[in-house]
Scaffold this motif. Sequence first.
Motif, PDB file in Angstrom:
ATOM      1  N   THR A   1       0.858  -1.180   0.000  1.00  0.00           N
ATOM      2  CA  THR A   1       0.000   0.000   0.000  1.00  0.00           C
ATOM      3  C   THR A   1       0.892   1.228   0.000  1.00  0.00           C
ATOM      4  O   THR A   1       1.781   1.363   0.854  1.00  0.00           O
ATOM      5  CB  THR A   1      -0.899   0.027   1.252  1.00  0.00           C
ATOM      6  OG1 THR A   1      -1.750  -1.122   1.235  1.00  0.00           O
ATOM      7  CG2 THR A   1      -1.738   1.288   1.303  1.00  0.00           C
TER       8      THR A   1
ATOM      9  N   ILE B   1       3.975  -1.550   3.329  1.00  0.00           N
ATOM     10  CA  ILE B   1       3.753  -0.155   2.954  1.00  0.00           C
ATOM     11  C   ILE B   1       4.988   0.395   2.257  1.00  0.00           C
ATOM     12  O   ILE B   1       6.117  -0.050   2.498  1.00  0.00           O
ATOM     13  CB  ILE B   1       3.407   0.726   4.176  1.00  0.00           C
ATOM     14  CG1 ILE B   1       4.424   0.545   5.299  1.00  0.00           C
ATOM     15  CG2 ILE B   1       2.000   0.435   4.667  1.00  0.00           C
ATOM     16  CD1 ILE B   1       4.190   1.474   6.494  1.00  0.00           C
TER      17      ILE B   1
ATOM     18  N   GLU C   1      -0.861  -1.784   9.443  1.00  0.00           N
ATOM     19  CA  GLU C   1      -0.417  -1.990   8.066  1.00  0.00           C
ATOM     20  C   GLU C   1       0.692  -3.045   8.051  1.00  0.00           C
ATOM     21  O   GLU C   1       1.453  -3.181   9.017  1.00  0.00           O
ATOM     22  CB  GLU C   1       0.093  -0.678   7.465  1.00  0.00           C
ATOM     23  CG  GLU C   1      -0.967   0.406   7.340  1.00  0.00           C
ATOM     24  CD  GLU C   1      -2.062   0.057   6.350  1.00  0.00           C
ATOM     25  OE1 GLU C   1      -1.805  -0.766   5.427  1.00  0.00           O
ATOM     26  OE2 GLU C   1      -3.180   0.598   6.481  1.00  0.00           O
TER      27      GLU C   1
END
Length: 347
Positions: free
Chosen positions: A41, A96, A93
């Motif tokens: 992401t 990333i 997360e």
Amino acid sequence: MTDTDDRWWSPARHADRRPLLLARNRIQAGLRLWLAEQGFTEVDPAGLQLSPGNETHLHAFATTQIGNDGVGRTRYLHTSPEFAMKKLLAAGETRIAAFAHVWRNRERGALHAPEFTMLEWYRADAPYEALFDDCMAFLRLAAEATGATRLRFREATCDPFAAPERLSVAEAFQRHAGIDLLATCDGAGGTDAAALSAQLARAGIRHDADDGWSDMLSRVLGESVEPHLGHGRVTILDRYPAPEAALARRAADDPRTAERFELYACGVELANGFGELTDPVEQRRRFEAEMVEKARRYGETYPIDEELLAALAIMPPASGIAMGFDRLVMLATGAPRIDDVLWAPPA
């Protein structure tokens, strides 16, 4: 010729640079696609931070934030998006990445700009060796985006498609300088400057009488080791001494070393990766030690980000790395200076 003919925004100069800049865009698009396909992401951390980082030799740009109460508070432009990205890992997360503008003071030259783009990425619950493969994928993608078969910086070349050389810092010091580096540090983080000084003297390496252990390590690395790295094929300079890895886990098999590596191509340092330290108590101790040394060397310190330390307590095990994106573009295009691959170079 007018005074404006050689400025980056002059039409003639821009025409020369434009192919490099378009190549930059292609490389960035290729890396973004790869990251997305790998399940990363993309995040966009703010540049304005309470602390710019707590490493001795990193220098930040400070500014004053004026609140609604009219009171001014010192804030900094980050030298890396690291602290914010680790908080995102703590938030949940797992993979990333960020193409982040970062700022570093006291840095200007062919390979340095005071504002540049850093590609930083993290993998939760992954060994730091996984980052080796990521790096090699990025170098190959950059070469493919420009049609290059070799990376180039001035007269040096490197094959991004060849298997990389993996070399520990201790091995590199022995090979290129005849220095037994690990004999001058211990598993508790202590160092012996006198012992390292004696080795440098025997090797004929110039150094100042007031140089500390870290100063001498940097001198040997810069003068005797780095010029030999990344020629013909990529070098992964691995297992830094623990005192030179303030943000990395210690190696399980030798606490004198840490899970930190740097990536070199054409003699140029491209990336700095870690098996991330997640112990907030140990991290505080290291930050405080770094700031003591910074005060001694430069007469200034930066605040410690208490929220980062709180986040580390719940952050999963992770590996993370920062790559100089502009330098990657330089090597893939053969550009001799970083300003040649920046759309609008800083003043």
